[in-house]
Design a protein around this motif. Sequence first.
Motif, PDB file in Angstrom:
ATOM      1  N   SER A 144      42.478  42.275  30.473  1.00  0.00           N
ATOM      2  CA  SER A 144      41.954  41.780  31.744  1.00  0.00           C
ATOM      3  C   SER A 144      43.071  41.014  32.453  1.00  0.00           C
ATOM      4  CB  SER A 144      40.767  40.850  31.506  1.00  0.00           C
ATOM      5  OG  SER A 144      41.193  39.697  30.798  1.00  0.00           O
ATOM      6  N   ARG A 145      42.786  40.600  33.665  1.00  0.00           N
ATOM      7  CA  ARG A 145      43.763  39.810  34.421  1.00  0.00           C
ATOM      8  C   ARG A 145      44.064  38.509  33.690  1.00  0.00           C
ATOM      9  NH1 ARG A 145      44.537  35.824  38.298  1.00  0.00           N
ATOM     10  NH2 ARG A 145      45.911  36.435  40.012  1.00  0.00           N
ATOM     11  N   SER A 146      43.028  37.860  33.188  1.00  0.00           N
ATOM     12  CA  SER A 146      43.235  36.588  32.489  1.00  0.00           C
ATOM     13  C   SER A 146      44.085  36.781  31.233  1.00  0.00           C
ATOM     14  CB  SER A 146      41.899  35.924  32.166  1.00  0.00           C
ATOM     15  OG  SER A 146      41.066  36.806  31.484  1.00  0.00           O
TER      16      SER A 146
ATOM     17  N   THR B 133      37.828  51.611  29.755  1.00  0.00           N
ATOM     18  CA  THR B 133      38.989  50.724  29.664  1.00  0.00           C
ATOM     19  C   THR B 133      39.317  50.422  28.209  1.00  0.00           C
ATOM     20  OG1 THR B 133      38.483  49.749  31.808  1.00  0.00           O
ATOM     21  CG2 THR B 133      39.897  48.472  30.356  1.00  0.00           C
TER      22      THR B 133
ATOM     23  N   ASP C 271      38.754  39.347  37.642  1.00  0.00           N
ATOM     24  CA  ASP C 271      37.707  40.023  36.880  1.00  0.00           C
ATOM     25  C   ASP C 271      36.383  39.863  37.623  1.00  0.00           C
ATOM     26  OD1 ASP C 271      39.672  40.487  34.961  1.00  0.00           O
ATOM     27  OD2 ASP C 271      39.219  38.618  33.913  1.00  0.00           O
TER      28      ASP C 271
ATOM     29  N   TYR D 256      29.101  49.160  35.063  1.00  0.00           N
ATOM     30  CA  TYR D 256      30.041  48.226  34.438  1.00  0.00           C
ATOM     31  C   TYR D 256      30.284  48.626  32.987  1.00  0.00           C
ATOM     32  CZ  TYR D 256      31.883  44.035  32.244  1.00  0.00           C
ATOM     33  OH  TYR D 256      32.658  43.176  31.517  1.00  0.00           O
TER      34      TYR D 256
ATOM     35  N   ASP E 240      40.471  43.907  24.903  1.00  0.00           N
ATOM     36  CA  ASP E 240      39.851  43.000  25.869  1.00  0.00           C
ATOM     37  C   ASP E 240      40.780  42.753  27.066  1.00  0.00           C
ATOM     38  OD1 ASP E 240      41.731  41.583  24.413  1.00  0.00           O
ATOM     39  OD2 ASP E 240      40.551  39.733  24.357  1.00  0.00           O
TER      40      ASP E 240
ATOM     41  N   VAL F   5      45.696  46.469  35.912  1.00  0.00           N
ATOM     42  CA  VAL F   5      45.745  45.742  34.650  1.00  0.00           C
ATOM     43  C   VAL F   5      46.610  46.470  33.615  1.00  0.00           C
ATOM     44  CG1 VAL F   5      43.621  46.649  33.606  1.00  0.00           C
ATOM     45  CG2 VAL F   5      44.349  44.345  33.080  1.00  0.00           C
TER      46      VAL F   5
ATOM     47  N   HIS G  54      33.797  49.651  31.456  1.00  0.00           N
ATOM     48  CA  HIS G  54      34.298  48.795  30.381  1.00  0.00           C
ATOM     49  C   HIS G  54      34.644  49.627  29.141  1.00  0.00           C
ATOM     50  CE1 HIS G  54      34.884  45.066  28.237  1.00  0.00           C
ATOM     51  NE2 HIS G  54      34.062  45.476  27.293  1.00  0.00           N
TER      52      HIS G  54
ATOM     53  N   THR H  68      46.861  41.842  40.160  1.00  0.00           N
ATOM     54  CA  THR H  68      45.675  42.395  39.522  1.00  0.00           C
ATOM     55  C   THR H  68      44.445  41.674  40.059  1.00  0.00           C
ATOM     56  OG1 THR H  68      46.943  42.876  37.527  1.00  0.00           O
ATOM     57  CG2 THR H  68      44.556  42.804  37.289  1.00  0.00           C
TER      58      THR H  68
END
Length: 185
Positions: free
Chosen positions: A153-155, A139, A121, A132, A151, A79, A136, A118
Motif C-alpha cells: 500500500s502507499r503507507s 493485488t 489508500d 474492493y 499488504d 503502488v 484486493h 501513489t
Amino acid sequence: GLPTALTATLLAAFHPGYICSQIPGAAVVKRHSATFLGTCQLAGCAAMLALMPTKPKARPMASYHAQLAKVFWVAGNAVFHGMSLIRLFMLSKTFATQPPAAEMSLLASRAVLAALATPLDPPVVDVNLLEYDLEHEKTKRMALMLSFPTDISRSLLIEEIKSKGLLEAALPEVKQLFALTEASF
C-alpha cells in the motif's frame, strides 16, 4: 533445484533480455495486456531464478526491477511502480562497483516521488465491498507473484522509504517535498 539442462531450456524460453525488449514497445502503444503478459513472464523468470542453485546477481535483478517499474508506470499501477523503484535502489546499493552518489540520489528521489504520487489508500465503502475484495485479492496475487509484501500500500511504501534510508539519499528538494506532504499532515 532443477536439472541443469532443464534450467537452461527454461531460461532460454523466458530469457529476460527478450522479454524486457518487448516491454518498451508495448509501453509505447499502451497495450496493457502485452505489458501484463510481460510482467507475468518476468515474474516467471524470477521464479526460475529462485530455483537455481546459486543466488541471482544484483545487476540482472536490478534490471528486472527497472523493467517492472516501467511496466507498472504504463499500466498506471502506482503502488507496484513505487515498490519496484525501491527494490531497484536497494539492489543498486549491493553492486560490487556501486553507482556514483549522484545516480544513487536520483534513484532514491525517483522512489520517494513515486511513493508520494501513489494515491492514498481509499476507505472501504459497504456499497463497493465486493469490488474492493476482488481488487484486493488481485493485488495480493500480483504481490505474491513478484515477491513483494502482500499488504502492499502507499503507507507501506512510505515506511519502506523511511526504514531503508531512501529519504536520506534523496535530493534536498525531494526531502523538502516529502516533509511538506507527509510530516505536515
